[in-house]
Design a protein around this motif. Structure first.
Motif, short mmCIF file in Angstrom:
data_model
loop_
_atom_site.label_atom_id
_atom_site.label_comp_id
_atom_site.label_asym_id
_atom_site.label_seq_id
_atom_site.Cartn_x
_atom_site.Cartn_y
_atom_site.Cartn_z
N ARG A 153 0.82 -1.19 0.00
CA ARG A 153 0.00 0.00 0.00
C ARG A 153 0.86 1.25 0.00
O ARG A 153 0.53 2.24 -0.63
N ASN A 154 1.96 1.16 0.67
CA ASN A 154 2.91 2.27 0.67
C ASN A 154 3.28 2.66 -0.75
O ASN A 154 3.34 3.84 -1.10
N VAL A 155 3.50 1.66 -1.59
CA VAL A 155 3.87 1.94 -2.97
C VAL A 155 2.67 2.39 -3.79
O VAL A 155 2.73 3.37 -4.53
N ILE A 156 1.57 1.68 -3.63
CA ILE A 156 0.39 1.99 -4.43
C ILE A 156 -0.18 3.36 -4.09
O ILE A 156 -0.64 4.09 -4.95
N ALA A 157 -0.10 3.70 -2.82
CA ALA A 157 -0.69 4.97 -2.38
C ALA A 157 -0.08 6.16 -3.11
O ALA A 157 -0.72 7.20 -3.24
N ARG A 158 1.12 6.02 -3.57
CA ARG A 158 1.80 7.13 -4.22
C ARG A 158 1.16 7.52 -5.55
O ARG A 158 1.21 8.67 -5.95
N PHE A 159 0.60 6.57 -6.26
CA PHE A 159 -0.09 6.98 -7.48
C PHE A 159 -1.59 6.82 -7.33
O PHE A 159 -2.32 6.80 -8.31
N GLY A 160 -2.03 6.71 -6.10
CA GLY A 160 -3.47 6.72 -5.85
C GLY A 160 -4.00 8.14 -5.72
O GLY A 160 -5.16 8.33 -5.40
N ASN A 161 -3.15 9.11 -5.99
CA ASN A 161 -3.61 10.48 -5.86
C ASN A 161 -4.39 10.94 -7.10
O ASN A 161 -4.59 10.18 -8.03
N LYS A 162 -4.75 12.16 -7.09
CA LYS A 162 -5.74 12.61 -8.06
C LYS A 162 -5.27 12.58 -9.52
O LYS A 162 -6.07 12.38 -10.41
N TRP A 163 -4.00 12.80 -9.77
CA TRP A 163 -3.56 13.01 -11.15
C TRP A 163 -2.55 12.00 -11.67
O TRP A 163 -2.28 11.95 -12.87
N ALA A 164 -1.97 11.22 -10.81
CA ALA A 164 -0.83 10.38 -11.21
C ALA A 164 -1.18 9.45 -12.38
O ALA A 164 -0.44 9.39 -13.36
N PHE A 165 -2.29 8.75 -12.27
CA PHE A 165 -2.68 7.83 -13.33
C PHE A 165 -2.76 8.54 -14.68
O PHE A 165 -2.22 8.08 -15.68
N LEU A 166 -3.43 9.65 -14.66
CA LEU A 166 -3.63 10.39 -15.89
C LEU A 166 -2.31 10.83 -16.49
O LEU A 166 -2.08 10.72 -17.70
N ILE A 167 -1.41 11.30 -15.65
CA ILE A 167 -0.11 11.75 -16.13
C ILE A 167 0.66 10.58 -16.74
O ILE A 167 1.25 10.70 -17.82
N ILE A 168 0.62 9.45 -16.09
CA ILE A 168 1.32 8.28 -16.62
C ILE A 168 0.75 7.90 -17.98
O ILE A 168 1.48 7.61 -18.92
N LEU A 169 -0.56 7.94 -18.08
CA LEU A 169 -1.20 7.59 -19.35
C LEU A 169 -0.80 8.58 -20.45
O LEU A 169 -0.51 8.18 -21.59
N ILE A 170 -0.78 9.84 -20.12
CA ILE A 170 -0.38 10.85 -21.11
C ILE A 170 1.06 10.66 -21.54
O ILE A 170 1.39 10.71 -22.73
N LEU A 171 1.93 10.40 -20.57
CA LEU A 171 3.34 10.17 -20.91
C LEU A 171 3.49 8.91 -21.76
O LEU A 171 4.36 8.84 -22.62
N ASN A 172 2.65 7.94 -21.51
CA ASN A 172 2.73 6.72 -22.30
C ASN A 172 2.34 6.97 -23.75
O ASN A 172 2.93 6.41 -24.66
N GLU A 173 1.39 7.83 -23.95
CA GLU A 173 0.94 8.08 -25.32
C GLU A 173 1.84 9.04 -26.07
O GLU A 173 1.96 8.95 -27.29
N ASN A 174 2.44 9.96 -25.32
CA ASN A 174 3.23 10.99 -26.01
C ASN A 174 4.73 10.83 -25.83
O ASN A 174 5.50 11.65 -26.31
N LYS A 175 5.10 9.80 -25.07
CA LYS A 175 6.52 9.47 -24.88
C LYS A 175 7.30 10.58 -24.17
O LYS A 175 7.81 10.37 -23.08
N ILE A 176 7.42 11.72 -24.80
CA ILE A 176 8.19 12.81 -24.17
C ILE A 176 7.34 14.06 -24.15
O ILE A 176 6.86 14.51 -25.18
N VAL A 177 7.15 14.60 -22.96
CA VAL A 177 6.26 15.75 -22.82
C VAL A 177 6.91 16.80 -21.94
O VAL A 177 7.55 16.48 -20.94
N ARG A 178 6.72 18.03 -22.33
CA ARG A 178 7.26 19.13 -21.52
C ARG A 178 6.24 19.56 -20.47
O ARG A 178 5.05 19.27 -20.57
N PHE A 179 6.77 20.25 -19.49
CA PHE A 179 5.92 20.67 -18.37
C PHE A 179 4.71 21.46 -18.85
O PHE A 179 3.56 21.17 -18.51
N SER A 180 4.96 22.44 -19.68
CA SER A 180 3.86 23.31 -20.13
C SER A 180 2.86 22.54 -20.99
O SER A 180 1.67 22.88 -21.02
N GLU A 181 3.33 21.51 -21.68
CA GLU A 181 2.40 20.70 -22.46
C GLU A 181 1.45 19.94 -21.54
O GLU A 181 0.25 19.85 -21.79
N LEU A 182 2.02 19.40 -20.46
CA LEU A 182 1.18 18.73 -19.48
C LEU A 182 0.15 19.70 -18.91
O LEU A 182 -1.02 19.36 -18.75
#
Lengths: 126, 126
Positions: free
Chosen positions: B17-46
């Motif tokens: 749970r210690n590990v899972i809790a870290r991406f159980g927050n509001k945006w982590a999943f979404l960010i990971i998914l976006i990075l997966n689709e776009n490979k390399i993304v800049r801060f402002s793009e996010l």
DNA sequence: CGGCATCCAGCCGGATACTG
DNA sequence: CAGTATCCGGCTGGATGCCG
């Protein structure tokens, strides 16, 4: 009651997170896993199996899971009261996913925690 | 810094749970998914791709993910600054799991939300 | 551009006490 | 036994402003 009606960007509406967020809380995964292993569990048994949880939080979590139809709640009209919880079909269908997450976490845990500590050390040192 | 050293029940220690809790927050999943689709993304793009997130929360979430080695951060020493984020191998290995969760959520979403609303109606009516 | 500092509201979870 | 009621501290996430 619902005041977020305005903030309807694509993402805020995103129902997936809406659904996932409900068992992203502190105890939901664990409760589902326990119900999966024991099939039918009473309230007080859950209390004993999760010593760190307060009855208030436990009942709240159970209520949320019940609302989403992940678990079912059966009340026996006896004295003293007796309430049993078990997974519904939907809840059951979630178990393999939780298990995969758990396995992933166990596999990568050591590396992650090591990296995290090193990262924090670097941050403090810098 | 770490004051929860005492509360070491089996569950509180549970590193999963210690590990899972870290991406159980509001945006982590979404960010990971976006990075997966776009490979390399800049801060402002996010920032633009997730209009609802504030830069403070975004940078916090990115920092946590970076600390856990799920994403990597590359700073170009240019003016104006340029920072690129992308998934690490570990982060990449998490993507299928997130996708499965997402699929599960999409599959069961309608039933869940319907049940939730009915449940709340009953609670209020009773 | 890519943050960090500050401030702040709301919610989540915990402790305790009480009830049908 | 299975909760609810009350209170409360802390953390998360959001708004705004500044800075290298």
């Amino acid at each position: 009651m619902q005041k977020k009606e305005e903030k309807n960007s694509i993402i805020e509406i995103c129902p997936v997170r809406n659904v996932i967020a409900r068992f992203g809380n502190k105890w939901a995964f664990l409760i589902i896993l326990i119900l999966n292993e024991n099939k039918i569990v009473r309230f007080s048994e859950l209390c004993r199996m999760i010593p760190d949880i307060s009855s208030r939080v436990l009942s709240g979590t159970l209520r949320t899971l019940e609302a989403d139809n992940l678990i079912s709640r059966k009340v026996y009209p006896v004295v003293p009261p007796k309430v049993e919880y078990q997974l519904t079909e939907i809840g059951l269908s979630l178990v393999p996913l939780i298990n995969m997450l758990t396995e992933w976490a166990q596999t990568n845990m050591k590396k992650i925690i090591a990296h995290r500590e090193q990262f924090e050390t670097n941050s403090n040192a810098e």
